[in-house]
Design a protein around this motif. Sequence first.
Motif, short mmCIF file in Angstrom:
data_model
loop_
_atom_site.label_atom_id
_atom_site.label_comp_id
_atom_site.label_asym_id
_atom_site.label_seq_id
_atom_site.Cartn_x
_atom_site.Cartn_y
_atom_site.Cartn_z
N TRP A 246 0.84 -1.21 0.00
CA TRP A 246 0.00 0.00 0.00
C TRP A 246 0.87 1.25 0.00
CZ3 TRP A 246 -3.14 -0.59 5.23
CH2 TRP A 246 -2.41 -0.11 6.32
N HIS A 247 0.24 2.35 -0.41
CA HIS A 247 0.89 3.66 -0.34
C HIS A 247 -0.19 4.73 -0.44
CE1 HIS A 247 0.54 4.07 -4.79
NE2 HIS A 247 0.96 2.81 -4.83
N SER A 248 0.15 5.92 0.04
CA SER A 248 -0.81 7.03 0.03
C SER A 248 -0.12 8.32 -0.37
CB SER A 248 -1.47 7.17 1.41
OG SER A 248 -0.50 7.45 2.41
N ILE A 249 -0.70 9.01 -1.33
CA ILE A 249 -0.27 10.35 -1.77
C ILE A 249 1.24 10.39 -1.98
CG2 ILE A 249 -0.64 12.81 -1.46
CD1 ILE A 249 -3.20 11.22 -1.38
N MET A 250 1.76 9.44 -2.73
CA MET A 250 3.18 9.48 -3.08
C MET A 250 3.42 9.31 -4.58
SD MET A 250 4.15 6.18 -4.06
CE MET A 250 5.90 6.06 -3.78
N TRP A 251 2.45 8.74 -5.29
CA TRP A 251 2.64 8.41 -6.69
C TRP A 251 2.97 9.66 -7.52
CZ3 TRP A 251 2.83 3.48 -8.47
CH2 TRP A 251 2.81 3.28 -9.85
N THR A 283 -4.20 1.55 -2.61
CA THR A 283 -3.66 2.89 -2.76
C THR A 283 -4.66 3.97 -2.37
OG1 THR A 283 -4.40 3.13 -5.07
CG2 THR A 283 -2.25 2.11 -4.70
N LEU A 284 -4.11 5.10 -1.95
CA LEU A 284 -4.87 6.34 -1.82
C LEU A 284 -4.17 7.35 -2.71
CD1 LEU A 284 -6.84 8.39 -0.67
CD2 LEU A 284 -5.42 8.55 1.39
N VAL A 285 -4.82 7.71 -3.83
CA VAL A 285 -4.17 8.54 -4.85
C VAL A 285 -5.18 9.55 -5.41
CG1 VAL A 285 -2.45 6.83 -5.56
CG2 VAL A 285 -4.71 6.82 -6.62
N PRO A 286 -4.68 10.71 -5.88
CA PRO A 286 -5.55 11.60 -6.65
C PRO A 286 -5.99 10.88 -7.92
CG PRO A 286 -3.53 12.71 -5.98
CD PRO A 286 -3.34 11.26 -5.69
N HIS A 287 -7.25 11.05 -8.30
CA HIS A 287 -7.83 10.16 -9.31
C HIS A 287 -8.96 10.88 -10.03
CE1 HIS A 287 -9.94 6.55 -10.82
NE2 HIS A 287 -11.01 6.99 -10.20
#
Length: 325
Positions: A246-251, A283-287
């Motif tokens: 998992w990852h959040s707000i890094m992509w 993931t937690l990403v802008p989308h």
Amino acid sequence: MYGDLLTRVADNVETDGVFATILAGHDNASGRMALALRLLGGLHRLALDGRVATLRQWYPSTGGHWNAEAAWPDIVLAATEHTDYLRDALDQPPQTNEVGRSAALIGGLLLLGRRKEAPIRLFEIGCSAGLNLRADHYRYRYPGGDWGPADSPVTVDDAWRGQLPPAAGLQIVERQGFDIAPLDATTSDGELTLLSYVWPDQQARLDRLRGAIDIARRVPAQLHRRNAIDAVADLDVAVGTLTVLWHSIMWQYLSASEQERLAAEIDALGARATPDAPFAHLTLVPHRRTPDAALEFAVRVRSWPGGEDRVLAVCSPHGPPVTWE
């Protein structure tokens, strides 16, 4: 507070003031460098560690009260006396390690756990200090209930809305994080660095961070200084467990070529998954759901075998409230 402060910093730059000197050479810095957060983090650190005691009366994080007009002369003086330090701060990537985002990540993990029913090996890229690797040790409140240890020093209010994740247990048997500049939150320097990147007038975020650091001192997680591509290339699935990356707000901080290479490594890892050794990318990403749709912060998961891709929820950039679909 930061809206007020950045407006005055911009005016100061336009008139060739001290902030023009500090920011010299960064005129064409990419937005993904988050230059403003680096500068503001440096200023905040001067208040937090007491090097500029006069700033403490204006920073809510140190018991002060923000007043832009009254505070500005002290901020200019601090910048003038610590110009070299603030220039150096521009080279430090922001390390917010936002604890509120755990509400999104742990909810996704609960949904995965319900489907897979296996012990979880948890890996995070862009982990900073690895605080979100302890997400199962935080308490999440939502309308009509809560989830997590009752005695946790971290409480995330208004965590979940909509179709709530199951109120189930999780068995996390491994926690490892990877970052190009990992922080040790259990040291005084690491704690100050993390606190410095939280906006000083957002008390709930500061309280969650301080509580998460207390938990980090009790719940171990292995942190490694590695870039995301190399880290994922060395991961593998394991029979009898659910492997979760998992990852959040890094992509968005990766270049286009880095994103392409990392996506290929994740796909390769997914291709090695089996029914007895499943893998999920959470993931937690802008989308954007379509090219013309508004930007939203989405909790997404791809699950292998099969590679099914689903949007689970949307939330704020800092996590709560997370609205499950």
